[in-house]
Write a protein that holds these residues in place. Structure first.
Motif, mmCIF file in Angstrom:
data_model
loop_
_atom_site.group_PDB
_atom_site.id
_atom_site.type_symbol
_atom_site.label_atom_id
_atom_site.label_comp_id
_atom_site.label_asym_id
_atom_site.label_seq_id
_atom_site.Cartn_x
_atom_site.Cartn_y
_atom_site.Cartn_z
ATOM 1 N N LEU A 202 0.838 -1.192 0.000
ATOM 2 C CA LEU A 202 0.000 0.000 0.000
ATOM 3 C C LEU A 202 0.871 1.240 0.000
ATOM 4 O O LEU A 202 1.797 1.366 0.815
ATOM 5 N N ALA B 256 -2.122 -0.919 -4.249
ATOM 6 C CA ALA B 256 -3.115 0.125 -3.996
ATOM 7 C C ALA B 256 -2.413 1.385 -3.530
ATOM 8 O O ALA B 256 -1.295 1.342 -2.991
ATOM 9 N N TYR C 106 -6.337 -0.278 -7.213
ATOM 10 C CA TYR C 106 -7.106 0.621 -6.355
ATOM 11 C C TYR C 106 -6.331 1.913 -6.167
ATOM 12 O O TYR C 106 -5.158 1.909 -5.791
ATOM 13 N N ARG D 249 -10.772 2.581 -11.460
ATOM 14 C CA ARG D 249 -9.761 2.343 -10.431
ATOM 15 C C ARG D 249 -9.765 3.417 -9.354
ATOM 16 O O ARG D 249 -9.413 3.152 -8.208
ATOM 17 N N ILE E 236 -10.281 -1.146 0.248
ATOM 18 C CA ILE E 236 -9.120 -1.722 -0.437
ATOM 19 C C ILE E 236 -9.156 -3.241 -0.331
ATOM 20 O O ILE E 236 -8.945 -3.964 -1.315
ATOM 21 N N LEU F 133 -9.260 -5.687 -3.588
ATOM 22 C CA LEU F 133 -8.175 -6.620 -3.857
ATOM 23 C C LEU F 133 -8.635 -8.065 -3.765
ATOM 24 O O LEU F 133 -8.068 -8.938 -4.434
#
Length: 351
Positions: A202, A265, A290, A317, A342, A346
């Motif tokens: 992330l 993400a 994301y 997205r 998220i 995912l």
């Protein structure tokens, strides 16, 4: 092979003991039926003092597993155990509340065996790509013992306690970990095989106070976090102890300093219009699944209009305002809603 546990915490627990040369027991669920807390492929580590990381039952079976782990560490011999949770409720009064059956495999990890096979598992968890992996649970083969393993390394199948050519026959393509039978040299071998999925990466773009709970929630899930901000004061004062790295970079240099496609993400939350625009422009050129943006819809629309044609690649997205509606207010609730979104994206639960 499972990803339900905090894998970064599991790897950290492992590396601390390995660096001190301490033995461990690797506990792996290899098969389940009915309702169980964890599923096949879930790992747990127990050290010689009975300390552990990872949970297989929510805390009900871990005491018994610690005793078994001590015996495995002392003898060096692997062990299997079956927990019939409904029956165990009556026999031991565990109060598990599940009606399933859990089959567990324990094996010793020591300096003498190079801490394999978990050394290979840890390497895969720290990597950037899915890795096929298999552990031998039972074997009638005279040259392959229970606890031997196979991993799909960069150069091909690699055997851990068995020959490389045999390792290739134990691996299976993709999918969740499953126990299957392999006939090798006319000898039957029971193998738990599946794919190790590294935890998500992330990227948090903005190091303000509201970014701290985002990182904390993500780290608790075992995600690997990188925090970036263009303001020295925010980077210096932020509480991001669980992040892999916290960087101070000009917003426009993000793509030059980081390999953005390594991330799964990103959350854009600098609350600085020009910086957020620069971040979105660079993220638009990636394939991140994301991209979250804090702020109201009007601010999102303004940023997208300023991006021009590159905004089109963000379609499907970009989530702005970021987060699912859970009816909360304040930094913690907003962070929870973002991390939950998220997770859903995912895992394919949110489209």
């Amino acid at each position: 092979m499972g990803t339900a546990m905090n894998v970064t915490g599991l790897v950290r627990f492992f590396e601390q003991r390995r660096e001190r040369g301490e033995p461990l027991a690797l506990v792996t669920i290899y098969e389940t039926s009915g309702s169980t807390y964890s599923k096949a492929g879930t790992h747990m580590l127990i050290d010689g003092d009975g300390d552990f990381h990872g949970m297989l039952s929510g805390g009900c079976l871990e005491g018994d597993l610690a005793l078994r782990a001590a015996a495995v560490i002392e003898s060096g011999e692997p062990q299997t155990v079956t927990y019939d949770l409904a029956q165990d409720d009556e026999l031991w009064g565990l109060g598990v509340g599940c009606d399933g059956v859990m089959h567990v495999f324990l094996q010793a990890l020591t300096p003498a065996n190079g801490y394999q096979p978990f050394e290979a598992v840890a390497g895969a968890m720290k990597g950037n790509r899915p890795v096929r992996f298999a552990i031998v649970i039972e074997s009638a083969h005279p040259e392959i013992r229970p606890g031997a393993a196979a991993v799909d390394a960069e150069g091909g199948a690699r055997g851990l306690g068995l020959a490389d050519d045999a390792a290739g026959q134990l691996l299976q393509d993709g999918g969740r970990p499953v126990l299957h039978q392999v006939l090798l040299d006319d000898n039957e071998i029971s193998v738990l095989a599946g794919t190790i999925q590294p935890p998500p990466r992330l990227l948090v773009l903005g190091a303000g106070p509201d970014a701290e709970p985002v990182v904390q929630f993500a780290v608790e899930l075992g995600w690997r976090c990188t925090v970036v901000d263009h303001r020295d004061a925010y980077v210096a004062s932020g509480n991001f102890g669980g992040a892999e790295s916290v960087l101070c970079l000009p917003a426009g240099t993000l793509a030059r300093n980081l390999e953005l496609d390594r991330f799964d993400a990103a959350v854009v939350m600098s609350h600085h219009l020009a910086s957020d625009r620069a971040y979105l422009e660079q993220l638009a050129a990636t394939e991140l699944r994301y991209i979250g943006l804090l702020g109201p819809a009007a601010r999102r629309d303004r940023l997208l209009s300023e991006l021009g044609e590159s905004a089109q690649t963000l379609t499907g997205r970009l989530r702005g305002p970021a987060g699912i509606d859970i009816g909360g207010r304040g930094p913690a609730a907003i962070a929870l809603s973002i991390v939950a979104e998220i997770q859903g994206v995912l895992r394919g639960r949110i489209s």
